[in-house]
Design a protein around this motif. Structure first.
Motif, PDB file in Angstrom:
ATOM      1  N   GLY A 118      83.926  23.064  77.307  1.00 42.22           N
ATOM      2  CA  GLY A 118      85.034  22.611  78.139  1.00 42.22           C
ATOM      3  C   GLY A 118      86.337  23.295  77.857  1.00 42.22           C
ATOM      4  O   GLY A 118      87.252  23.253  78.658  1.00 42.22           O
ATOM      5  N   ALA A 119      86.466  23.951  76.686  1.00 37.74           N
ATOM      6  CA  ALA A 119      87.733  24.573  76.339  1.00 37.74           C
ATOM      7  C   ALA A 119      88.061  25.758  77.218  1.00 37.74           C
ATOM      8  O   ALA A 119      89.162  26.271  77.204  1.00 37.74           O
ATOM      9  CB  ALA A 119      87.715  25.008  74.866  1.00 37.74           C
ATOM     10  N   THR A 135      84.120  25.723  84.673  1.00 35.84           N
ATOM     11  CA  THR A 135      83.133  24.655  84.501  1.00 35.84           C
ATOM     12  C   THR A 135      81.760  25.046  85.008  1.00 35.84           C
ATOM     13  O   THR A 135      80.773  24.954  84.290  1.00 35.84           O
ATOM     14  CB  THR A 135      83.607  23.388  85.232  1.00 35.84           C
ATOM     15  OG1 THR A 135      84.814  22.944  84.620  1.00 35.84           O
ATOM     16  CG2 THR A 135      82.567  22.294  85.125  1.00 35.84           C
ATOM     17  N   GLY A 187      91.458  22.909  75.266  1.00 41.79           N
ATOM     18  CA  GLY A 187      91.625  24.094  76.098  1.00 41.79           C
ATOM     19  C   GLY A 187      92.875  24.043  76.943  1.00 41.79           C
ATOM     20  O   GLY A 187      93.664  23.090  76.877  1.00 41.79           O
ATOM     21  N   ALA A 209      95.311  23.817  80.338  1.00 39.71           N
ATOM     22  CA  ALA A 209      95.367  22.972  81.527  1.00 39.71           C
ATOM     23  C   ALA A 209      96.705  23.182  82.219  1.00 39.71           C
ATOM     24  O   ALA A 209      97.724  23.389  81.561  1.00 39.71           O
ATOM     25  CB  ALA A 209      95.182  21.506  81.161  1.00 39.71           C
ATOM     26  N   ASP A 229      95.354  22.925  88.357  1.00 42.37           N
ATOM     27  CA  ASP A 229      93.919  22.769  88.125  1.00 42.37           C
ATOM     28  C   ASP A 229      93.334  21.612  88.921  1.00 42.37           C
ATOM     29  O   ASP A 229      92.113  21.470  89.001  1.00 42.37           O
ATOM     30  CB  ASP A 229      93.627  22.560  86.631  1.00 42.37           C
ATOM     31  CG  ASP A 229      93.869  23.822  85.819  1.00 42.37           C
ATOM     32  OD1 ASP A 229      93.804  24.923  86.402  1.00 42.37           O
ATOM     33  OD2 ASP A 229      94.142  23.704  84.605  1.00 42.37           O
ATOM     34  N   GLY A 281      88.488  25.884  80.361  1.00 41.17           N
ATOM     35  CA  GLY A 281      89.360  25.567  81.485  1.00 41.17           C
ATOM     36  C   GLY A 281      88.573  25.071  82.678  1.00 41.17           C
ATOM     37  O   GLY A 281      87.389  25.338  82.812  1.00 41.17           O
ATOM     38  N   SER A 338      88.918  19.817  79.814  1.00 43.59           N
ATOM     39  CA  SER A 338      89.533  20.959  79.143  1.00 43.59           C
ATOM     40  C   SER A 338      90.560  20.502  78.106  1.00 43.59           C
ATOM     41  O   SER A 338      90.607  21.024  76.984  1.00 43.59           O
ATOM     42  CB  SER A 338      90.198  21.873  80.178  1.00 43.59           C
ATOM     43  OG  SER A 338      90.797  22.993  79.556  1.00 43.59           O
TER      44      SER A 338
END
Length: 284
Positions: free
Chosen positions: A269-270, A276, A79, A81, A85, A272, A74
C-alpha cells in the motif's frame, strides 16, 4: 476469497483505528473528503436539472469513496497521499466497478419511495406536487411499521453491500457485482461486528452533530449581524465540514473492515493509491 469471522467487538475497533489513520496524515484525507462533500452539495445548484445531477452524484460517490479508501491504505502504510488521490479510481480503471456500488442504494431508495407513496395515498401526493400541505388523516398508518422495518433492515443491507464491496472493487480489483455479493456474505458472517460498527458510527455522528449545532448557534448569532445570506452560508459550511469528517472516517472504516475480515496484507500500500491495481495484479 476466504472470509474471516471476527468478534462483534471488532466493529468498535474499526472506528477507533480509522481515527488513528486520519491522525497520521490528516491534511490530505480530510481535504480529499472535503472535496467530495462540496461536490455533494452541487446538485441543488442545477435548478431543473437537479435530479439528473443527483443521479450522477449517486454513481460518482462510490468512485470517490474508493479513492479515499486507497488514500487511507497508502497513509496507513506510510506512503504518499494527496487530496487529488480521491480521483484515483478514474485513473487506475476501477471507476466502472465502483459505480456498481450505487445499485443497492438506488434499489433501496426506490423501495422506500414506493412504500412512502403508497402510505401517503394518491390525493396527498397530488397535494404535495402542488406545494400544499398533505392531509395526514389520509395516511395509511398500518404501513408505517412495515416502512420502519424496511428502512432498518434495508439500510443495514445496503450498507453491508458496500462496506467490504468498495475496498474489494478498489483494492482487490474485483468486478462490481462480485464485490457486492462477497461483501454481503462477509457482512452476514460478521453481522455482530457490522452492527457494532454502525452503532458506534451513529453515536459518533450524533455527538459530532450536537457539537456542530452548538458551534452553529454561536456562528449564526455572529453571521446574523451580516444578514441572512451570510448566516445561511455559515450553516452550509458547517454541514459540509461535518459531512467531510464523516466521509473520511467511513473511508478508513472500509479499509479496516476489509483488512480485518479478508486478512489483507497491505505492505504494497505504500506505493500510493494509483499503484493499487498494478500491485494487486503483480501479487496475483
Amino acid at each position: 476469497m476466504q472470509i474471516r469471522k471476527t468478534g462483534a467487538g471488532r466493529g468498535a475497533k474499526w472506528l477507533n483505528d480509522s481515527i488513528h489513520i486520519i491522525e497520521k496524515q490528516a491534511r490530505p484525507i480530510l481535504l480529499g473528503a472535503l472535496m467530495v462533500s462540496v461536490l455533494a452539495t452541487l446538485p441543488g445548484l442545477f435548478g431543473p436539472l437537479a435530479m439528473l445531477a443527483l443521479v450522477v452524484l449517486v454513481f460518482v460517490y462510490p468512485v470517490l469513496m474508493g479513492g479515499l479508501v486507497a488514500m487511507a491504505r497508502s497513509i496507513d502504510a506510510g506512503g504518499p497521499a494527496a487530496p487529488s488521490d480521491v480521483f484515483a479510481a478514474f485513473r487506475n480503471g476501477r471507476a466502472g466497478a465502483l459505480m456498481w456500488m450505487a445499485v443497492p442504494q438506488i434499489v433501496f431508495g426506490l423501495v422506500v419511495v414506493t412504500m412512502l407513496a403508497g402510505a401517503l395515498g394518491q390525493e396527498n401526493l397530488q397535494l404535495i406536487a402542488t406545494g400544499e400541505e398533505p392531509d395526514y388523516s389520509q395516511v395509511n398508518r398500518g404501513a408505517i411499521p412495515w416502512m420502519f422495518l424496511v428502512v432498518v433492515f434495508g439500510g443495514v443491507a445496503t450498507f453491508s453491500a458496500t462496506l467490504f464491496g468498495i475496498p474489494l472493487a478498489m483494492l482487490d480489483g474485483q468486478p462490481g457485482l462480485r464485490a457486492i455479493a462477497t461483501s454481503l456474505r462477509a457482512s452476514m458472517a460478521n453481522l455482530g461486528a457490522v452492527l457494532v460498527y454502525l452503532l458506534c458510527m451513529f453515536v459518533a455522528i450524533v455527538i459530532a452533530s450536537v457539537a456542530m449545532l452548538l458551534v452553529g448557534m454561536v456562528l449564526g448569532l455572529i453571521l446574523g449581524l451580516l444578514g441572512e445570506a451570510a448566516q445561511a452560508a455559515g450553516q452550509m459550511l458547517l454541514s459540509i465540514l461535518l459531512n467531510a469528517g464523516v466521509m473520511a472516517v467511513l473511508a478508513c472504516g472500509h479499509l479496516m473492515a476489509w483488512r480485518d475480515v479478508f486478512g489483507a496484507e497491505d505492505a504494497a500500500g505504500a506505493g500510493g493509491p494509483d499503484d493499487t491495481i498494478r500491485e494487486v495484479s503483480a501479487e496475483l
